[in-house]
Design a protein around this motif. Structure first.
Motif, short mmCIF file in Angstrom:
data_model
loop_
_atom_site.label_atom_id
_atom_site.label_comp_id
_atom_site.label_asym_id
_atom_site.label_seq_id
_atom_site.Cartn_x
_atom_site.Cartn_y
_atom_site.Cartn_z
N GLY A 75 -13.66 28.90 -2.30
CA GLY A 75 -14.22 29.17 -1.01
C GLY A 75 -15.38 28.14 -0.96
O GLY A 75 -15.91 28.39 0.43
N VAL A 76 -15.72 27.01 -1.48
CA VAL A 76 -16.58 26.18 -1.04
C VAL A 76 -16.20 25.47 0.31
O VAL A 76 -17.40 25.16 0.76
N ILE A 77 -15.12 25.31 0.77
CA ILE A 77 -14.87 24.64 2.08
C ILE A 77 -15.49 25.53 3.06
O ILE A 77 -16.32 25.10 4.04
N GLU A 78 -15.02 26.80 3.08
CA GLU A 78 -15.46 27.86 4.09
C GLU A 78 -16.84 28.17 3.98
O GLU A 78 -17.52 28.33 4.80
N ALA A 79 -17.52 27.98 2.85
CA ALA A 79 -18.78 28.14 2.84
C ALA A 79 -19.58 26.87 3.34
O ALA A 79 -20.91 27.10 4.16
N THR A 80 -19.24 25.82 3.26
CA THR A 80 -19.79 24.79 3.74
C THR A 80 -19.80 24.73 5.50
O THR A 80 -20.77 24.66 6.09
N VAL A 81 -18.54 25.07 5.92
CA VAL A 81 -18.35 25.38 7.41
C VAL A 81 -19.31 26.62 7.96
O VAL A 81 -19.93 26.16 8.94
N GLU A 82 -19.33 27.45 7.11
CA GLU A 82 -20.27 28.68 7.59
C GLU A 82 -21.83 28.28 7.71
O GLU A 82 -22.60 28.66 8.53
N THR A 83 -22.09 27.40 6.36
CA THR A 83 -23.49 26.80 6.62
C THR A 83 -23.82 25.83 7.90
O THR A 83 -24.89 26.02 8.34
N MET A 84 -22.74 25.16 8.00
CA MET A 84 -23.06 24.45 9.24
C MET A 84 -23.17 24.90 10.41
O MET A 84 -24.00 24.83 11.32
N VAL A 85 -22.25 26.14 10.51
CA VAL A 85 -22.44 26.99 11.60
C VAL A 85 -23.74 27.71 11.82
O VAL A 85 -24.51 27.90 12.83
N SER A 86 -24.33 28.16 10.82
CA SER A 86 -25.49 28.79 10.81
C SER A 86 -26.69 27.64 11.30
O SER A 86 -27.69 28.15 11.93
N LEU A 87 -26.37 26.48 11.22
CA LEU A 87 -27.38 25.44 11.79
C LEU A 87 -26.97 25.00 13.12
O LEU A 87 -27.63 24.00 13.72
N GLY A 88 -25.95 25.49 13.87
CA GLY A 88 -25.62 25.23 15.25
C GLY A 88 -24.37 24.67 15.48
O GLY A 88 -24.01 24.11 16.72
N ALA A 89 -23.85 24.20 14.38
CA ALA A 89 -22.35 23.54 14.58
C ALA A 89 -21.46 24.46 15.05
O ALA A 89 -21.36 25.70 14.97
N GLU A 90 -20.23 23.94 15.91
CA GLU A 90 -19.22 24.70 16.36
C GLU A 90 -18.07 24.32 15.61
O GLU A 90 -17.62 23.35 15.47
N ARG A 91 -17.21 25.41 15.09
CA ARG A 91 -16.35 25.12 14.33
C ARG A 91 -15.16 24.10 14.98
O ARG A 91 -14.74 23.22 14.49
N ASP A 92 -14.86 24.30 16.32
CA ASP A 92 -13.93 23.36 16.91
C ASP A 92 -14.54 22.06 17.33
O ASP A 92 -13.76 21.14 17.84
N SER A 93 -15.68 21.95 16.99
CA SER A 93 -16.20 20.54 17.08
C SER A 93 -16.33 19.79 15.66
O SER A 93 -16.91 18.63 15.76
N ILE A 94 -16.19 20.36 14.75
CA ILE A 94 -16.34 19.80 13.43
C ILE A 94 -15.28 18.72 13.14
O ILE A 94 -14.25 19.15 13.39
N LEU A 95 -15.64 17.71 12.89
CA LEU A 95 -14.59 16.58 12.05
C LEU A 95 -14.78 16.58 10.74
O LEU A 95 -15.78 16.32 10.15
N ALA A 96 -13.56 16.52 9.91
CA ALA A 96 -13.68 16.46 8.46
C ALA A 96 -12.84 15.52 7.92
O ALA A 96 -11.78 14.90 8.60
N ALA A 97 -13.12 14.82 6.81
CA ALA A 97 -12.66 13.40 6.30
C ALA A 97 -12.49 13.96 4.72
O ALA A 97 -13.56 14.35 4.19
N ILE A 98 -11.19 13.93 4.13
CA ILE A 98 -11.11 14.15 2.73
C ILE A 98 -10.82 12.78 2.20
O ILE A 98 -10.09 12.07 2.26
N GLY A 99 -11.90 12.76 1.19
CA GLY A 99 -12.07 11.54 0.57
C GLY A 99 -10.96 11.16 -0.31
O GLY A 99 -9.98 12.02 -0.72
N PRO A 100 -11.12 10.04 -1.37
CA PRO A 100 -10.12 9.81 -2.60
C PRO A 100 -10.25 10.99 -3.61
O PRO A 100 -11.26 11.21 -4.08
#
Length: 233
Positions: A116-141
């Motif tokens: 669940g590290v992905i979900e925890a990261t998103v939840e923590t971003m939301v706690s700082l004011g981020a909106e889920r549908d506004s988050i852009l993500a990149a999966i690196g190498p």
């Protein structure tokens, strides 16, 4: 970042950014400085003590090296901080809500992603004011499915629905698609805009370090590449 450039020599030659690789510490520090200056000049680089957990922490200021939290994701809304994650087959995930001014970086190996590290990261971003549908993500190498053989015991830790991430392999084995699985976890966390890089750390030796490749060759050590994201001051 790839392994190209940098000042490290020997088996981990290049832009080797992990202090646990048996590399000269001065070379690692210089490589990290070079990477920082290439991405966000003048920023303070902040990296956690990665332990394959599902823990995400908020960064408000640089911390002393010995005070690094044991976590696998870091999140901030502070300009001038550069978040870093080191990997060598696991998937680095960089996230940003530009409108909210919130960014995150996650170390997503199979264990962290499954936990669940992905979900925890998103939840923590939301706690700082981020909106889920506004988050852009990149999966690196990261290690690609064709290079990632796992056994039945590994497969048994996942649900039947996750069977789509396991391709057929030799008897008692499977080929696991880590990148696609991380993409699924991002979708479950409400992130709709995902850009997978599609690069294989195992096979692309000129560009990337790989833990599994080094293990298969019985090499004494392996390097780590650094993935970075921050907010300009």
């Amino acid at each position: 970042m790839t392994r190209r450039g940098g000042v490290s020599t020997g088996a981990v030659a290049g832009l080797q950014c992990g202090f646990g690789a048996g590399d000269d510490e001065a070379d690692v520090a210089e490589n990290r400085r070079l990477a920082t200056e290439a991405v966000l000049p003048g920023a303070a680089l902040v990296t956690p003590y990665q332990v394959h957990s599902n823990d995400a922490v908020v960064v408000t200021q640089p911390w002393a090296w010995e005070d690094r939290p044991r976590a696998d994701a870091v999140v901030t809304d502070r300009p001038g901080l550069l978040l870093g994650i080191v990997t060598a087959d696991c998937a680095p995930v960089l996230l940003a809500d530009r409108e909210a001014g919130v960014v995150g970086a996650a170390h997503a190996g199979w264990r962290g992603a499954h936990g669940g590290v992905i979900e925890a990261t998103v939840e923590t971003m939301v706690s700082l004011g981020a909106e889920r549908d506004s988050i852009l993500a990149a999966i690196g190498p990261c290690i690609a499915q064709a290079s990632y053989e796992v056994d039945d015991g590994f497969r048994g830790q996942f649900t039947e629905d996750d069977g789509r991430f396991f391709g057929p392999g030799r008897k008692g084995h499977w080929q696991f698609d880590l990148e696609a699985y991380v993409g699924k976890r991002l979708a479950l966390a409400g992130v709709e805009h995902v850009d997978p890089l599609g690069r294989d750390t195992y096979r692309e030796e000129v560009s990337f370090y790989s833990f599994r490749r080094a293990t298969h060759r019985s090499e004494a050590s392996y390097g780590r590449q650094l993935s970075l994201i921050g907010i300009a001051g």
